[in-house]
Enzyme design. Structure first.
Site, short mmCIF file in Angstrom:
data_model
loop_
_atom_site.label_atom_id
_atom_site.label_comp_id
_atom_site.label_asym_id
_atom_site.label_seq_id
_atom_site.Cartn_x
_atom_site.Cartn_y
_atom_site.Cartn_z
N HIS A 102 -4.63 -3.75 -5.32
CA HIS A 102 -4.34 -2.33 -5.73
C HIS A 102 -5.01 -1.63 -4.61
O HIS A 102 -5.96 -1.83 -4.16
CB HIS A 102 -4.91 -1.85 -7.13
CG HIS A 102 -6.24 -2.66 -7.48
ND1 HIS A 102 -6.55 -3.87 -7.85
CD2 HIS A 102 -7.62 -1.99 -7.42
CE1 HIS A 102 -7.98 -3.91 -7.84
NE2 HIS A 102 -8.63 -2.83 -7.85
N HIS A 104 -6.48 1.92 -4.10
CA HIS A 104 -6.84 3.10 -4.65
C HIS A 104 -6.61 4.37 -3.83
O HIS A 104 -6.92 4.27 -2.77
CB HIS A 104 -8.59 3.09 -4.85
CG HIS A 104 -9.36 1.98 -5.57
ND1 HIS A 104 -9.46 2.33 -7.04
CD2 HIS A 104 -9.57 0.75 -5.31
CE1 HIS A 104 -10.01 1.22 -7.53
NE2 HIS A 104 -10.03 0.08 -6.33
#
Ligand code: 5GP
Ligand code: ZN
Length: 148
Positions: A102, A104
């Site tokens: 992921h 951010h």
């Protein structure tokens, strides 16, 4: 592996766990972080379950990357901020808690108190050249998967 039944982000993509979704297409998905470092903190993820950045097939990495400027512009517009940090915690040692890659997106505001201990170091004589050689060898070992 397309989805991992034990992965919280795969469950979010599947709609089994609710999330505040802000973008999705065939390959990528973005939603609001439940425990934001700052207001408007987003996560951009591949729909395919991949644990680490280096596991991402290059084509999927390209699809995901295509969204980076777009999500970035949305952060600027929607949060009315002048900047943001994009951060990947890759591996436990780097603070990765959720084992699904992921990115951010962390909106930054003046005097928000966020930031790194960015204590820039320096190389001893010759050390940088040694490390460059290691990188060149490593890149060569990876062939065209990363770059020629
Ligand atoms: P990491 O430390 O792995 O880089 O970051 C994982 C991020 O996922 C954390 O910022 C955390 O707040 C977020 N997160 C963990 N579980 C959930 C969840 O169930 N929903 C949402 N929206 N974010 C989550
Ligand atoms: Zn997953």
């Amino acid at each position: 592996m397309s989805a991992d039944p034990n992965c919280i982000f795969c469950k979010i993509i599947a709609g089994q766990i609710p999330a505040s979704v802000v973008h999705q297409d065939e390959h990528s998905f973005a939603f609001m972080d439940i425990a934001p470092l700052s207001e408007g903190h987003l996560l951009l993820i591949p729909k395919l379950h991949c644990e680490r950045l280096a596991d991402l097939p290059p084509e999927l990495a390209a699809e995901l990357s295509r969204q980076i400027p777009r999500i970035g512009q949305a952060v600027l517009n929607a949060m009315e901020v002048d900047g943001f940090n994009v951060l990947v915690n890759d591996g436990e040692v780097a603070g990765q808690l959720v084992k699904h890659v992921h990115f951010h997106f962390i909106p930054r505001r003046p005097k928000d108190g966020l930031g790194y201990r960015w204590h820039a170091g320096e190389y001893a004589e010759g050390r940088r050249d040694q490390l460059q050689a290691r990188y060149q060898k490593a890149m060569k070992g990876l062939g065209s998967r990363v770059t020629d």
